[in-house]
Design a protein around this motif. Structure first.
Motif: not given
Length: 137
Positions: A7-13, A17-18, A57-58, A107-110
């Motif tokens: 989701p938009q804005g969820m991943a650390p800047a 790889v999250v 990131g996490l 779905r987007g997580a490593a």
């Protein structure tokens, strides 16, 4: 490639790889273990070359109720732990994520990082597997 599903804005800047931790903000969920693992990956003696580790990131997400003292206290404890481990810039916290956000995270997580001790194999790992996302437990 998977990161695009987050989701938009969820991943650390700056992270490409999250890993995702999905739990209620409760101490028994042992979420700090995920922070320690991230710190180990990013350390000089870590498992990844520095160039790769820099983009890891996490996202810590899950059930949170501001009326529950443990939720509020544990979120602050986790932020303090991330800061003391030097990984706060690579961690994002999401409270009370909805079903669509949860699905996007999975779905987007490593990989899903599943940290509870002494619990059965919970719904989070099953949901991750349904999305084709590996589980680290």
């Amino acid at each position: 490639q998977r990161l695009r599903g987050l989701p938009q804005g969820m991943a650390p800047a700056g992270c490409n790889v999250v890993f995702v931790s999905l739990n209620r903000y409760e101490r028994k969920k042992n979420i700090g273990l995920a922070l320690h693992a991230l710190a180990e990956l990013k350390s000089d003696a870590g498992l990844l070359p520095p160039a790769l580790a820099a983009g890891v990131g996490l996202v810590i997400a899950g059930g949170y109720d501001e009326r529950v003292a443990e939720n509020v206290e544990h979120l602050e404890e986790l932020r303090a732990l991330a800061s003391s481990l030097g990984v706060l810039p690579w961690v994002s916290f999401a409270c009370s994520v909805g079903s669509k956000q949860r699905l996007g995270l999975l779905r987007g997580a490593a990989a899903l990082v599943y940290t509870p001790e002494g619990e059965h194999f919970g719904i989070g790992p099953v949901e991750a597997q349904c999305c084709g996302t590996p589980v680290v437990a």
